[in-house]
Design an enzyme around this catalytic site. Structure first.
Site, PDB file in Angstrom:
ATOM      1  N   CYS A   1       0.865  -1.176   0.000  1.00 30.44           N
ATOM      2  CA  CYS A   1       0.000   0.000   0.000  1.00 30.44           C
ATOM      3  C   CYS A   1       0.901   1.226   0.000  1.00 30.44           C
ATOM      4  O   CYS A   1       2.113   1.107   0.126  1.00 30.44           O
ATOM      5  CB  CYS A   1      -0.869   0.012   1.248  1.00 30.44           C
ATOM      6  SG  CYS A   1      -1.846  -1.493   1.432  1.00 30.44           S
TER       7      CYS A   1
ATOM      8  N   ARG B   1       1.309   1.434  -5.954  1.00 28.61           N
ATOM      9  CA  ARG B   1       1.535   0.485  -4.866  1.00 28.61           C
ATOM     10  C   ARG B   1       0.258  -0.250  -4.455  1.00 28.61           C
ATOM     11  O   ARG B   1       0.303  -1.191  -3.674  1.00 28.61           O
ATOM     12  CB  ARG B   1       2.071   1.223  -3.634  1.00 28.61           C
ATOM     13  CG  ARG B   1       3.311   2.032  -3.884  1.00 28.61           C
ATOM     14  CD  ARG B   1       3.747   2.733  -2.630  1.00 28.61           C
ATOM     15  NE  ARG B   1       4.164   1.783  -1.634  1.00 28.61           N
ATOM     16  CZ  ARG B   1       5.389   1.264  -1.548  1.00 28.61           C
ATOM     17  NH1 ARG B   1       6.319   1.641  -2.401  1.00 28.61           N
ATOM     18  NH2 ARG B   1       5.684   0.391  -0.621  1.00 28.61           N
TER      19      ARG B   1
ATOM     20  N   TRP C   1      -3.879  -1.911  -1.314  1.00 30.08           N
ATOM     21  CA  TRP C   1      -3.913  -3.176  -2.062  1.00 30.08           C
ATOM     22  C   TRP C   1      -4.324  -4.214  -1.032  1.00 30.08           C
ATOM     23  O   TRP C   1      -3.570  -4.521  -0.110  1.00 30.08           O
ATOM     24  CB  TRP C   1      -2.536  -3.487  -2.644  1.00 30.08           C
ATOM     25  CG  TRP C   1      -2.513  -4.666  -3.559  1.00 30.08           C
ATOM     26  CD1 TRP C   1      -2.785  -4.668  -4.896  1.00 30.08           C
ATOM     27  CD2 TRP C   1      -2.168  -6.017  -3.219  1.00 30.08           C
ATOM     28  NE1 TRP C   1      -2.646  -5.936  -5.397  1.00 30.08           N
ATOM     29  CE2 TRP C   1      -2.272  -6.795  -4.393  1.00 30.08           C
ATOM     30  CE3 TRP C   1      -1.798  -6.663  -2.042  1.00 30.08           C
ATOM     31  CZ2 TRP C   1      -2.014  -8.155  -4.429  1.00 30.08           C
ATOM     32  CZ3 TRP C   1      -1.545  -8.024  -2.067  1.00 30.08           C
ATOM     33  CH2 TRP C   1      -1.646  -8.752  -3.255  1.00 30.08           C
TER      34      TRP C   1
ATOM     35  N   ASN D   1       1.113   0.342   5.920  1.00 30.74           N
ATOM     36  CA  ASN D   1       1.574  -0.422   4.752  1.00 30.74           C
ATOM     37  C   ASN D   1       2.331  -1.622   5.285  1.00 30.74           C
ATOM     38  O   ASN D   1       3.314  -1.458   6.006  1.00 30.74           O
ATOM     39  CB  ASN D   1       2.499   0.441   3.882  1.00 30.74           C
ATOM     40  CG  ASN D   1       3.195  -0.385   2.809  1.00 30.74           C
ATOM     41  OD1 ASN D   1       2.642  -1.368   2.331  1.00 30.74           O
ATOM     42  ND2 ASN D   1       4.396   0.018   2.431  1.00 30.74           N
ATOM     43  N   GLY D   2       1.868  -2.819   4.938  1.00 29.38           N
ATOM     44  CA  GLY D   2       2.537  -4.030   5.410  1.00 29.38           C
ATOM     45  C   GLY D   2       1.514  -5.077   5.788  1.00 29.38           C
ATOM     46  O   GLY D   2       0.331  -4.943   5.470  1.00 29.38           O
TER      47      GLY D   2
ATOM     48  N   GLU E   1       9.564 -13.176 -20.691  1.00 29.75           N
ATOM     49  CA  GLU E   1       9.240 -11.797 -20.323  1.00 29.75           C
ATOM     50  C   GLU E   1       8.195 -11.203 -21.283  1.00 29.75           C
ATOM     51  O   GLU E   1       7.271 -10.510 -20.862  1.00 29.75           O
ATOM     52  CB  GLU E   1      10.523 -10.950 -20.307  1.00 29.75           C
ATOM     53  CG  GLU E   1      10.356  -9.460 -20.126  1.00 29.75           C
ATOM     54  CD  GLU E   1       9.690  -9.044 -18.808  1.00 29.75           C
ATOM     55  OE1 GLU E   1       9.434  -9.912 -17.969  1.00 29.75           O
ATOM     56  OE2 GLU E   1       9.406  -7.840 -18.660  1.00 29.75           O
TER      57      GLU E   1
ATOM     58  N   LYS F   1       4.450  -9.818 -20.230  1.00 30.01           N
ATOM     59  CA  LYS F   1       3.935  -8.479 -20.542  1.00 30.01           C
ATOM     60  C   LYS F   1       2.520  -8.585 -21.089  1.00 30.01           C
ATOM     61  O   LYS F   1       1.628  -7.858 -20.695  1.00 30.01           O
ATOM     62  CB  LYS F   1       4.820  -7.762 -21.575  1.00 30.01           C
ATOM     63  CG  LYS F   1       6.175  -7.317 -21.089  1.00 30.01           C
ATOM     64  CD  LYS F   1       6.175  -6.122 -20.163  1.00 30.01           C
ATOM     65  CE  LYS F   1       6.027  -6.444 -18.724  1.00 30.01           C
ATOM     66  NZ  LYS F   1       7.100  -6.950 -17.946  1.00 30.01           N
TER      67      LYS F   1
ATOM     68  N   GLU G   1      -0.028  -9.748 -18.296  1.00 30.91           N
ATOM     69  CA  GLU G   1      -0.328  -8.855 -17.176  1.00 30.91           C
ATOM     70  C   GLU G   1      -1.022  -7.568 -17.603  1.00 30.91           C
ATOM     71  O   GLU G   1      -1.880  -7.080 -16.871  1.00 30.91           O
ATOM     72  CB  GLU G   1       0.897  -8.569 -16.296  1.00 30.91           C
ATOM     73  CG  GLU G   1       1.979  -7.707 -16.896  1.00 30.91           C
ATOM     74  CD  GLU G   1       3.136  -7.470 -15.920  1.00 30.91           C
ATOM     75  OE1 GLU G   1       4.235  -7.185 -16.388  1.00 30.91           O
ATOM     76  OE2 GLU G   1       2.935  -7.550 -14.703  1.00 30.91           O
TER      77      GLU G   1
ATOM     78  N   HIS H   1       5.855 -31.672 -27.382  1.00 31.32           N
ATOM     79  CA  HIS H   1       5.753 -32.669 -26.309  1.00 31.32           C
ATOM     80  C   HIS H   1       4.485 -32.479 -25.476  1.00 31.32           C
ATOM     81  O   HIS H   1       4.416 -32.925 -24.342  1.00 31.32           O
ATOM     82  CB  HIS H   1       7.004 -32.624 -25.424  1.00 31.32           C
ATOM     83  CG  HIS H   1       8.248 -32.990 -26.180  1.00 31.32           C
ATOM     84  ND1 HIS H   1       8.504 -34.275 -26.614  1.00 31.32           N
ATOM     85  CD2 HIS H   1       9.265 -32.224 -26.631  1.00 31.32           C
ATOM     86  CE1 HIS H   1       9.648 -34.287 -27.277  1.00 31.32           C
ATOM     87  NE2 HIS H   1      10.132 -33.046 -27.306  1.00 31.32           N
TER      88      HIS H   1
ATOM     89  N   LYS I   1       2.617  -2.717  -7.795  1.00 29.82           N
ATOM     90  CA  LYS I   1       4.000  -2.582  -8.241  1.00 29.82           C
ATOM     91  C   LYS I   1       4.979  -3.246  -7.269  1.00 29.82           C
ATOM     92  O   LYS I   1       5.863  -3.972  -7.684  1.00 29.82           O
ATOM     93  CB  LYS I   1       4.318  -1.090  -8.372  1.00 29.82           C
ATOM     94  CG  LYS I   1       5.703  -0.782  -8.891  1.00 29.82           C
ATOM     95  CD  LYS I   1       5.814  -1.104 -10.352  1.00 29.82           C
ATOM     96  CE  LYS I   1       7.163  -0.775 -10.932  1.00 29.82           C
ATOM     97  NZ  LYS I   1       7.357  -1.519 -12.202  1.00 29.82           N
TER      98      LYS I   1
HETATM   99  O1  M6R Z   1      10.427  -5.073  -7.755  1.00 33.21           O
HETATM  100  P1  M6R Z   1      10.797  -6.435  -8.239  1.00 33.21           P
HETATM  101  O2  M6R Z   1      11.694  -6.412  -9.428  1.00 33.21           O
HETATM  102  O3  M6R Z   1      11.364  -7.304  -7.153  1.00 33.21           O
HETATM  103  O4  M6R Z   1       9.427  -7.088  -8.670  1.00 33.21           O
HETATM  104  C1  M6R Z   1       9.350  -8.418  -9.068  1.00 33.21           C
HETATM  105  C2  M6R Z   1       8.056  -8.717  -9.759  1.00 33.21           C
HETATM  106  O5  M6R Z   1       6.980  -8.517  -8.883  1.00 33.21           O
HETATM  107  C3  M6R Z   1       7.854  -7.841 -10.993  1.00 33.21           C
HETATM  108  O6  M6R Z   1       8.884  -8.005 -11.906  1.00 33.21           O
HETATM  109  C4  M6R Z   1       6.514  -8.191 -11.681  1.00 33.21           C
HETATM  110  O7  M6R Z   1       6.592  -9.462 -12.219  1.00 33.21           O
HETATM  111  C5  M6R Z   1       6.197  -7.141 -12.736  1.00 33.21           C
HETATM  112  N1  M6R Z   1       4.823  -6.756 -12.635  1.00 33.21           N
HETATM  113  C6  M6R Z   1       6.408  -7.617 -14.115  1.00 33.21           C
HETATM  114  O8  M6R Z   1       6.104  -6.647 -15.055  1.00 33.21           O
END
Ligand code: M6R
Length: 613
Positions: A2, A27, A75, A101-102, A485, A489, A492, A508, A608
């Site tokens: 958060c 966040r 969040w 936050n936590g 990756e 993208k 997500e 396979h 994030k």
């Molecule tokens: O802040 P970080 O690099 O540790 O975050 C890791 C993942 O949560 C982050 O890369 C996540 O997969 C992203 N949303 C990908 O775009």
């Protein structure tokens, strides 16, 4: 996961809090709230949904009067997003308001204890439990600071707390453990926030609170205390980046802005570390003797950072001949990893806050391994926990989907590989010089990939591919690592079900899924493997897939014979090629998400910084 913010000064607090929260929405963004000390006591306003709803409810904060306040963007962890679960939470007496936050891990036990005392709760949150416990201790002793100390001593887990007390209308108290918190020094006003962008408009002078530390402040003064209650002096740090770095600056989304910032981010990350044709990792102690004694390197990371580590595995093993493992940080602690003082554990994280990665670093240290962080956020928890840190210099990354975070992680991984290969005597002078030249060229090549012609081409492919609801990304070797990756993208930000397979593995099992309506993105930029990947393209096309092949410019004509859509990327040294290959994939995910009307910067269910395990 958060965001919290606090303000005390002579201006109206609520508009400042809402503006600050708007910079922290990355966040968490399922609900928001503020509490301001008004003439009639603590005035709390909360709203489920995006911050805009809270802003509309309060006319941008202008309808809430008072010059001292705290705010929160959430969040959800305990209890669904709703008005009543939103922060700030009040103690049962109504005298204390707090934002958090936590995660409080012993929340259930504490809740039971309070229920037994007859306390009732208005929410399902762990935060309200903290507020109520603090309220009880405060009622008992009448001393806010002593009550806060007694409360946090009972908490297990993570917290950054901003606290108001009705009897103390000028002051805010902030305290933290395992969640980030910064203090901002203003002129006749002071701030707290989870992250710099929330207050950067008002001050560039901050102090980073360490675990256990507390800040007690009003508009004109602040006192800092350590975990034992002793007064301490905090170093004032100057933020060097400007507010524009944390704003959209004319781009429709942060994600697009951050894609376009990659040339600069790469220059900032690579430039200072290449001196006279050599990699110089200043302040990093990875001597040849130490490296020669290593039994393996083990990467720990999550999400895209884990996929960056996937690239590292290929290149460290190939060019340094050193065993390299990659482990998802969320699994690492629980798999009894084989490591000792001869293992180098490298944690990769953009935010430096990811709870799983942080815990993995702690576990690695407990087992005697040396730890190195590849981190973007300076002074973050993982940067502090690791023995040494190499910073990526991406600047603030706001979009939930990482782009420049990932490419700068790759850049550091190349630099590290070059350093290790040279220290171990595994690379000849010509190859090394080729790497240096390729790295120097990289920012410009990325710039070319972002030219209008290329963007238009990707937009038109995105237009065509938007209708598909299922995707496969395929590639071999480093191409496969990058596809992971690319596929992330797409899923997500565009909410398209997307899987990634090594191209040779498709037959396979997963090939049975391919039919009309599937899209396949094939990455084929490794010359020696090109024919094999193109053969896989032929197989999926024969089964009805709509194929987009990303390949080198010199291989594009050949690829066009098999794939309906082809994107050509310039070539570079094979080790560095992943950094060029990912650019069209980022753009593809972005434009398909835009076409589908998705909330690109704040995809549903995500945040994030993932500060929960
Ligand atoms: O802040 P970080 O690099 O540790 O975050 C890791 C993942 O949560 C982050 O890369 C996540 O997969 C992203 N949303 C990908 O775009």
């Amino acid at each position: 996961m958060c965001g919290i913010v606090g303000y005390t000064g002579s201006r109206q607090a609520a508009p400042i809090l809402i503006d600050g929260l708007s910079k922290l929405e990355y966040r968490g963004y399922d609900s928001a709230g503020i509490c301001v000390h008004g003439e009639d006591g603590l005035n709390v306003v909360k709203a489920k949904g995006r911050l805009q709803i809270l802003s509309d409810k309060t006319a941008g904060g202008n309808e809430v009067q008072g010059v001292v306040g705290i705010g929160h963007t959430r969040w959800a962890t305990h209890g669904a997003p709703s008005d009543h679960n939103s922060h700030p939470h009040l103690s049962a007496s109504g005298k204390i308001a707090l934002v958090h936050n936590g995660i409080i891990e012993n929340e259930a036990r504490l809740r039971e204890e309070l229920l037994a005392k007859g306390i009732t709760f208005a929410s399902e949150t762990d935060t309200e439990v903290v507020a109520s416990m603090l309220g009880i201790y405060y009622d008992e002793c009448g001393d806010l600071i002593a009550a806060i100390r007694k409360t946090v001593a009972r908490l297990e887990g993570s917290y950054a707390l901003g606290i108001l007390c009705v009897d103390d209308p000028d002051r805010i108290v902030a305290v933290k453990k395992n969640s980030p918190l910064i203090f901002g020094f203003g002129q006749g006003e002071n701030y707290i926030a989870s992250d710099v962008p929330a207050i950067l408009k008002h001050t560039q002078t901050v102090a980073y609170l360490n675990d256990g530390e507390m800040a007690v402040f009003d508009a004109n003064s602040v006192q800092f205390f350590d975990g034992n209650g002793n007064p301490i002096v905090k170093t004032r740090e100057q933020i060097t980046w400007s507010i524009s770095a944390a704003e959209r600056g004319g781009f429709e989304h942060f994600m697009l802005k951050e894609i376009f910032e990659q040339p600069k981010a790469l220059r900032d990350t690579i430039g200072p570390r290449l001196k006279d044709g050599k990699v110089v990792l200043e302040g990093i102690d990875l001597s040849a003797d130490y490296l020669k004694g290593l039994n393996k390197i083990c990467f720990v990371a999550c999400g895209s950072a884990y996929y960056a580590a996937g690239v590292a595995k290929y290149i460290l093993e190939k060019y340094c001949r050193i065993t390299t493992e990659i482990m998802m940080a969320s699994e690492f602690r629980y798999c009894d990893p084989v490591l000792d003082e001869k293992t180098l554990v490298i944690a990769v994280s953009q935010s430096g806050e990811t709870a799983d990665t942080l815990e993995a670093v702690r576990e690695a240290k407990r087992r005697g391994a040396k730890t190195l962080g590849i981190i973007n956020v300076v002074g973050s928890a993982i940067a502090k926990a690791a023995d040494q840190t190499i910073y990526t210099c991406a600047g603030p990354e706001i979009a939930v989907a990482t782009t420049k975070g990932y490419t700068t992680q790759l850049a550091v991984i190349y630099l590290l590989t070059m350093h290790i290969a040279q220290a171990l005597g595994k690379v000849d002078a010509d190859t090394y010089a080729g790497w240096v030249a390729a790295l120097e060229r990289l920012p410009e090549q990325v710039e070319d990939l972002l030219s209008q012609d290329r963007i238009d081409q990707i937009k038109s492919f995105a237009q065509r591919l938007t209708r598909h609801n299922n995707a496969f990304y395929i590639g071999r070797n480093l191409d496969g690592a990058v596809c992971l990756e690319g596929s992330l993208k797409l899923k997500e930000v565009a909410y398209i079900h997307s899987e990634c397979y090594p191209a040779g593995e498709l037959k396979h099992g997963p090939l049975s899924l391919i039919e009309d309506g599937y899209m396949v993105v094939a990455l084929a930029t490794i010359r020696e493997l090109f024919d094999k990947t193109v053969a896989n393209v032929r197989e999926v096309r024969a089964r009805g897939a709509d194929v987009l092949c990303v390949t080198l410019e010199e291989l594009a004509a050949e690829a066009k014979k098999q794939a309906q859509n082809v994107i050509a990327v310039p070539s570079t040294d094979p080790m560095i090629q992943p950094s060029l290959n990912i650019i069209p994939m980022q753009l593809l995910g972005y434009y398909i998400a835009v076409n589908r009307g998705c909330d690109v910067d704040k995809p549903r269910n995500l945040a994030k910084s993932v500060t929960v395990e």
